[in-house]
Design a protein around this motif. Sequence first.
Motif, PDB file in Angstrom:
ATOM      1  N   GLU A 186       0.739  -1.137  -0.272  1.00  0.00           N
ATOM      2  CA  GLU A 186      -0.038   0.510  -0.377  1.00  0.00           C
ATOM      3  C   GLU A 186       0.920   1.503  -0.029  1.00  0.00           C
ATOM      4  O   GLU A 186       0.289   2.197  -0.887  1.00  0.00           O
ATOM      5  CB  GLU A 186      -0.796  -0.144   1.055  1.00  0.00           C
ATOM      6  CG  GLU A 186      -2.212  -0.543   1.004  1.00  0.00           C
ATOM      7  CD  GLU A 186      -1.456  -3.053   1.418  1.00  0.00           C
ATOM      8  OE1 GLU A 186      -2.184  -3.220   1.049  1.00  0.00           O
ATOM      9  OE2 GLU A 186      -0.600  -2.985   1.873  1.00  0.00           O
ATOM     10  N   HIS A 227       2.333   1.756  -3.032  1.00  0.00           N
ATOM     11  CA  HIS A 227       1.319   2.454  -4.256  1.00  0.00           C
ATOM     12  C   HIS A 227       1.433   3.470  -4.616  1.00  0.00           C
ATOM     13  O   HIS A 227       0.668   5.030  -5.535  1.00  0.00           O
ATOM     14  CB  HIS A 227       0.264   2.038  -4.014  1.00  0.00           C
ATOM     15  CG  HIS A 227      -1.013   1.452  -5.285  1.00  0.00           C
ATOM     16  ND1 HIS A 227      -2.505   1.672  -4.833  1.00  0.00           N
ATOM     17  CD2 HIS A 227      -0.969   2.506  -6.553  1.00  0.00           C
ATOM     18  CE1 HIS A 227      -3.279   1.980  -5.667  1.00  0.00           C
ATOM     19  NE2 HIS A 227      -2.101   2.388  -7.280  1.00  0.00           N
ATOM     20  N   HIS A 267       7.406  -0.314  -9.870  1.00  0.00           N
ATOM     21  CA  HIS A 267       6.905  -0.916 -10.732  1.00  0.00           C
ATOM     22  C   HIS A 267       6.192  -1.517 -12.021  1.00  0.00           C
ATOM     23  O   HIS A 267       5.966  -2.585 -12.584  1.00  0.00           O
ATOM     24  CB  HIS A 267       5.151   0.237 -11.159  1.00  0.00           C
ATOM     25  CG  HIS A 267       4.555  -0.531 -11.968  1.00  0.00           C
ATOM     26  ND1 HIS A 267       4.080  -1.149 -11.724  1.00  0.00           N
ATOM     27  CD2 HIS A 267       3.694   0.500 -12.666  1.00  0.00           C
ATOM     28  CE1 HIS A 267       2.371  -1.081 -12.659  1.00  0.00           C
ATOM     29  NE2 HIS A 267       2.846  -0.341 -13.109  1.00  0.00           N
ATOM     30  N   VAL A 282      -5.143  -3.375  -7.135  1.00  0.00           N
ATOM     31  CA  VAL A 282      -4.251  -2.479  -7.789  1.00  0.00           C
ATOM     32  C   VAL A 282      -4.273  -2.500  -9.953  1.00  0.00           C
ATOM     33  O   VAL A 282      -3.987  -3.151 -10.178  1.00  0.00           O
ATOM     34  CB  VAL A 282      -3.330  -2.564  -7.519  1.00  0.00           C
ATOM     35  CG1 VAL A 282      -1.513  -1.423  -7.697  1.00  0.00           C
ATOM     36  CG2 VAL A 282      -2.614  -2.726  -5.993  1.00  0.00           C
ATOM     37  N   GLU A 332      -2.779  -0.310 -11.895  1.00  0.00           N
ATOM     38  CA  GLU A 332      -1.890   0.019 -12.309  1.00  0.00           C
ATOM     39  C   GLU A 332      -1.451  -1.205 -13.226  1.00  0.00           C
ATOM     40  O   GLU A 332      -0.637  -1.421 -13.737  1.00  0.00           O
ATOM     41  CB  GLU A 332      -1.218   1.553 -11.843  1.00  0.00           C
ATOM     42  CG  GLU A 332      -1.862   2.278 -11.457  1.00  0.00           C
ATOM     43  CD  GLU A 332      -2.314   2.665 -10.404  1.00  0.00           C
ATOM     44  OE1 GLU A 332      -2.749   3.647  -9.730  1.00  0.00           O
ATOM     45  OE2 GLU A 332      -2.689   1.893  -9.618  1.00  0.00           O
TER      46      GLU A 332
END
Length: 323
Positions: free
Chosen positions: A220, A223, A237, A269, A271
């Motif tokens: 988290e 993110h 990422h 998530v 993304e």
Amino acid sequence: MQTDAAANPRENEMHYGVDIGGTKTEIALFDARWQCLDRWREPTPTDDGERFLAMLDRMTQEADRRSGERGSLGLGFPGVLNERGCLVAANLPGLRDFPLAATLEARIKRPLAIDNDSRCFIVSETGPGGAAAGDRHAFGAILGTGAGGGAIIEGRLLEGAGRFAGEWGHLPLPASARERYGLPVLACGCGLSDCLESWIAGPGLVRLHHHFGGAADTAEQWHAALIAGEDAAERAHRCHLDLLGGALANVVKLLSPQTIVMGGGLSRVDEVLAALPAALSSHLFPGVAVPHIVRSRFGDASGVRGAAMLGARQSVSETSPSP
């Protein structure tokens, strides 16, 4: 995929699913149309097999009392059940000394199904109302604290000779990826080293963030850093997507699923999920179609639901007359 009980429900049927965790054990009660009517949890006695058996017996009897029926029973476990029905590679030391299915059936006095919780997940998601309902070729990929998986092939759950088919998270990290990103060799909790799980599951993404100079303690936090535009989070990422895409591309090459159903915390998530088709495609042969990649329909409840579906199928097979 549908169990016989799912395809031909009788209104008074009840099906119980049990999800065994390292901390809590959950039981859920489903009717013939797979609506959850009740559920509750109890602490898991991980180091005492006899206490564990007594707990399951007590929970099953309470389920019968609450439902007014004698329900079918399916259990989902972390780790792997070997061909003798014994639990290996799981943080439940009190349960490793006896064949679970035979011991539990004798104690609870009804037929039951036992399988890995990741395989229970894909049974649920290819069952009625699931994200891949009716698909005859599907793979379930769970990305949480670990990276588990299960496959439906030709409409049937793939188990394999040793009953550990689907353990994609324990494929090795490619040497080319280690060199490209400068990643170290890591020991995995399964007893091997260099497993992809160490980099693609939630803790692995945090590890990548640290590797690229970030300081997140949780996925988290990574993110939040990604949303804020932090360079280390963006680099983590990109690396994570490359490793994850390559891992799932290997699954596609081996099993050719119509659909890949993503579960676990990282599946939430956006993304990650949105970028995954392109990441996977870059590791496939030119012109090969990428399977549909979808988020699970039932989330954290899918494992216990799939366990109940396996229990319903086992109950039908036990009671059906011989041809």
